[in-house]
Design a protein around this motif. Structure first.
Motif, PDB file in Angstrom:
ATOM      1  N   ALA A 106       1.774  -5.637  -7.292  1.00 18.17           N
ATOM      2  CA  ALA A 106       0.410  -6.064  -6.974  1.00 18.17           C
ATOM      3  C   ALA A 106       0.051  -5.750  -5.529  1.00 18.17           C
ATOM      4  N   PHE A 107       0.899  -6.145  -4.600  1.00 16.83           N
ATOM      5  CA  PHE A 107       0.695  -5.820  -3.197  1.00 16.83           C
ATOM      6  C   PHE A 107       1.648  -4.720  -2.737  1.00 16.83           C
ATOM      7  N   GLY A 108       2.755  -4.567  -3.442  1.00 17.92           N
ATOM      8  CA  GLY A 108       3.759  -3.592  -3.022  1.00 17.92           C
ATOM      9  C   GLY A 108       3.252  -2.168  -2.988  1.00 17.92           C
ATOM     10  N   HIS A 109       2.458  -1.780  -3.994  1.00 19.14           N
ATOM     11  CA  HIS A 109       1.914  -0.417  -4.024  1.00 19.14           C
ATOM     12  C   HIS A 109       0.992  -0.173  -2.835  1.00 19.14           C
ATOM     13  N   ASP A 110       0.165  -1.170  -2.520  1.00 20.82           N
ATOM     14  CA  ASP A 110      -0.746  -1.019  -1.383  1.00 20.82           C
ATOM     15  C   ASP A 110       0.018  -0.854  -0.075  1.00 20.82           C
ATOM     16  N   TYR A 111       1.074  -1.639   0.087  1.00 19.26           N
ATOM     17  CA  TYR A 111       1.861  -1.538   1.317  1.00 19.26           C
ATOM     18  C   TYR A 111       2.661  -0.231   1.367  1.00 19.26           C
ATOM     19  N   ARG A 112       3.206   0.161   0.223  1.00 24.14           N
ATOM     20  CA  ARG A 112       4.023   1.382   0.196  1.00 24.14           C
ATOM     21  C   ARG A 112       3.201   2.619   0.496  1.00 24.14           C
ATOM     22  N   HIS A 113       1.989   2.684  -0.056  1.00 25.92           N
ATOM     23  CA  HIS A 113       1.166   3.888   0.087  1.00 25.92           C
ATOM     24  C   HIS A 113       0.096   3.761   1.166  1.00 25.92           C
ATOM     25  N   GLY A 114       0.067   2.613   1.850  1.00 23.06           N
ATOM     26  CA  GLY A 114      -0.882   2.436   2.944  1.00 23.06           C
ATOM     27  C   GLY A 114      -2.317   2.268   2.513  1.00 23.06           C
ATOM     28  N   THR A 115      -2.526   1.909   1.228  1.00 25.29           N
ATOM     29  CA  THR A 115      -3.895   1.768   0.736  1.00 25.29           C
ATOM     30  C   THR A 115      -4.455   0.355   0.939  1.00 25.29           C
ATOM     31  N   ILE A 116      -3.665  -0.531   1.524  1.00 23.43           N
ATOM     32  CA  ILE A 116      -4.136  -1.896   1.754  1.00 23.43           C
ATOM     33  C   ILE A 116      -5.359  -1.898   2.680  1.00 23.43           C
ATOM     34  N   ARG A 117      -5.402  -0.949   3.604  1.00 21.66           N
ATOM     35  CA  ARG A 117      -6.560  -0.863   4.519  1.00 21.66           C
ATOM     36  C   ARG A 117      -7.834  -0.520   3.764  1.00 21.66           C
ATOM     37  N   LEU A 118      -7.708   0.377   2.778  1.00 22.85           N
ATOM     38  CA  LEU A 118      -8.877   0.737   1.973  1.00 22.85           C
ATOM     39  C   LEU A 118      -9.348  -0.469   1.153  1.00 22.85           C
ATOM     40  N   THR A 119      -8.403  -1.207   0.602  1.00 23.77           N
ATOM     41  CA  THR A 119      -8.759  -2.394  -0.177  1.00 23.77           C
ATOM     42  C   THR A 119      -9.510  -3.397   0.676  1.00 23.77           C
ATOM     43  N   LEU A 120      -8.987  -3.644   1.898  1.00 22.61           N
ATOM     44  CA  LEU A 120      -9.604  -4.652   2.762  1.00 22.61           C
ATOM     45  C   LEU A 120     -10.893  -4.136   3.403  1.00 22.61           C
ATOM     46  N   SER A 121     -11.049  -2.836   3.486  1.00 23.38           N
ATOM     47  CA  SER A 121     -12.328  -2.287   3.971  1.00 23.38           C
ATOM     48  C   SER A 121     -13.422  -2.484   2.923  1.00 23.38           C
ATOM     49  N   THR A 122     -13.033  -2.347   1.659  1.00 28.35           N
ATOM     50  CA  THR A 122     -13.990  -2.532   0.568  1.00 28.35           C
ATOM     51  C   THR A 122     -14.296  -4.006   0.340  1.00 28.35           C
ATOM     52  N   PHE A 123     -13.255  -4.836   0.441  1.00 26.06           N
ATOM     53  CA  PHE A 123     -13.406  -6.282   0.223  1.00 26.06           C
ATOM     54  C   PHE A 123     -12.850  -7.016   1.444  1.00 26.06           C
ATOM     55  N   PRO A 124     -13.667  -7.259   2.448  1.00 22.83           N
ATOM     56  CA  PRO A 124     -13.180  -7.820   3.717  1.00 22.83           C
ATOM     57  C   PRO A 124     -12.660  -9.252   3.630  1.00 22.83           C
ATOM     58  N   ASN A 125     -13.082 -10.010   2.622  1.00 21.33           N
ATOM     59  CA  ASN A 125     -12.638 -11.398   2.514  1.00 21.33           C
ATOM     60  C   ASN A 125     -11.189 -11.427   2.004  1.00 21.33           C
ATOM     61  N   ARG A 126     -10.264 -11.581   2.915  1.00 19.45           N
ATOM     62  CA  ARG A 126      -8.850 -11.491   2.552  1.00 19.45           C
ATOM     63  C   ARG A 126      -8.410 -12.612   1.623  1.00 19.45           C
ATOM     64  N   MET A 127      -8.969 -13.804   1.818  1.00 21.57           N
ATOM     65  CA  MET A 127      -8.585 -14.928   0.977  1.00 21.57           C
ATOM     66  C   MET A 127      -8.956 -14.673  -0.469  1.00 21.57           C
ATOM     67  N   GLN A 128     -10.125 -14.082  -0.689  1.00 18.09           N
ATOM     68  CA  GLN A 128     -10.546 -13.753  -2.045  1.00 18.09           C
ATOM     69  C   GLN A 128      -9.667 -12.666  -2.644  1.00 18.09           C
ATOM     70  N   VAL A 129      -9.361 -11.652  -1.864  1.00 16.59           N
ATOM     71  CA  VAL A 129      -8.487 -10.576  -2.348  1.00 16.59           C
ATOM     72  C   VAL A 129      -7.129 -11.145  -2.761  1.00 16.59           C
ATOM     73  N   TYR A 130      -6.590 -12.005  -1.922  1.00 13.42           N
ATOM     74  CA  TYR A 130      -5.283 -12.620  -2.181  1.00 13.42           C
ATOM     75  C   TYR A 130      -5.321 -13.428  -3.474  1.00 13.42           C
ATOM     76  N   ALA A 131      -6.289 -14.347  -3.575  1.00 14.80           N
ATOM     77  CA  ALA A 131      -6.350 -15.251  -4.720  1.00 14.80           C
ATOM     78  C   ALA A 131      -6.632 -14.504  -6.019  1.00 14.80           C
ATOM     79  N   ILE A 132      -7.558 -13.563  -5.993  1.00 18.83           N
ATOM     80  CA  ILE A 132      -7.961 -12.887  -7.227  1.00 18.83           C
ATOM     81  C   ILE A 132      -6.906 -11.876  -7.670  1.00 18.83           C
ATOM     82  N   ARG A 133      -6.230 -11.253  -6.724  1.00 15.15           N
ATOM     83  CA  ARG A 133      -5.158 -10.337  -7.120  1.00 15.15           C
ATOM     84  C   ARG A 133      -4.030 -11.100  -7.794  1.00 15.15           C
ATOM     85  N   VAL A 134      -3.682 -12.250  -7.250  1.00 19.79           N
ATOM     86  CA  VAL A 134      -2.658 -13.089  -7.880  1.00 19.79           C
ATOM     87  C   VAL A 134      -3.126 -13.525  -9.266  1.00 19.79           C
ATOM     88  N   LEU A 135      -4.374 -13.948  -9.377  1.00 17.14           N
ATOM     89  CA  LEU A 135      -4.929 -14.374 -10.664  1.00 17.14           C
ATOM     90  C   LEU A 135      -4.889 -13.246 -11.689  1.00 17.14           C
TER      91      LEU A 135
END
Length: 242
Positions: free
Chosen positions: A74-103
């Motif tokens: 869930a988060f490992g791919h983003d960290y491995r490939h460096g795409t976490i920045r793109l995710t957070l650029s698209t969805f700046p609210n980190r708390m929402q990204v965290y909660a909804i990805r887990v959900l």
């Protein structure tokens, strides 16, 4: 939030590894169930119906390994490939990204577990010599679900804290099957009581059918551990640089 949830399900379903791991996990559990039924047939067990709860030991920790691998991605791919920045650029609210990805991961795994259980039930009903019994079915499914939920959430948290995808699969599995048992064996006698609080091994033993009546094991240590690491992971995700 709906946009993030749609994005998360698109992310999961677009990863080939999600489908490969899901299918392999189901095939492995149902395949071993079939072998168990075949053994009952071989020894001529025709009078006694098979209990679903006796097949729970196939799920724990076998299915958990596959589920933890999915969760780690869930988060490992983003960290491995460096795409976490793109995710957070698209969805700046980190708390929402965290909660909804887990959900999203939990929903995927819940559907996956339900399908796997349904196939196993069908196998037992159709193929087991004596048919199917559902004694303690609710307890078996309930305890499995709690164990897998905590197992999955702790895997996600470990990946988020370490940013190493493989650790999300390896750490929970090794803790449950090896490390905690070795620690409990080698620690001094006056510290043996601490084994009651080892999170993974206690929860795993609590989930298996021969311990349903026992008060020795509990899921509480793993629940507390998971809550702590999830809180740490969430804080680090919000505060740490991407």
């Amino acid at each position: 939030m709906i946009r993030i949830l749609k994005y998360e399900f698109l992310r999961i379903t677009s990863l080939r590894s999600s489908w490969v791991l899901t299918i392999l996990g189901t095939l492995m559990v149902t395949g071993i169930t079939y072998l168990g039924i075949a053994e009952l047939t071989r020894v001529g067990s025709t009078d006694t119906a098979s209990e679903f709860k006796e097949f729970v030991t196939i799920f724990v920790p076998l299915w958990g390994i596959w589920a933890a691998t999915i969760a780690s991605q869930a988060f490992g791919h983003d960290y491995r490939h460096g795409t976490i920045r793109l995710t957070l650029s698209t969805f700046p609210n980190r708390m929402q990204v965290y909660a909804i990805r887990v959900l999203a991961v939990v929903i995927w795994c819940a559907i996956w577990l339900a399908v796997t259980i349904s196939i196993v039930l069908l196998e037992i009903e159709l193929k087991a010599p004596g048919g199917l019994l559902l004694t303690d079915f609710n307890i078996a499914v309930g305890r499995m679900s709690v164990f897998f939920l905590l197992f999955i959430l702790s895997a996600i948290a470990i990946v988020m804290i370490t940013r190493i995808m493989a650790l999300g699969t390896i750490v929970p599995l090794m803790m449950a099957t090896t490390v905690e048992n070795l620690v409990g064996f080698f620690i001094p006698e006056n510290l043996k009581w601490t084994s009651e609080y080892y999170p993974y091994s206690n929860a795993m033993n609590w989930a298996v059918p021969w311990n349903f009546e026992s008060t020795t094991y509990s899921a509480y240590p793993l629940a507390i551990f998971t809550a702590v690491v999830m809180a740490i992971a969430g804080y680090m995700f919000i505060k740490r640089d991407a």
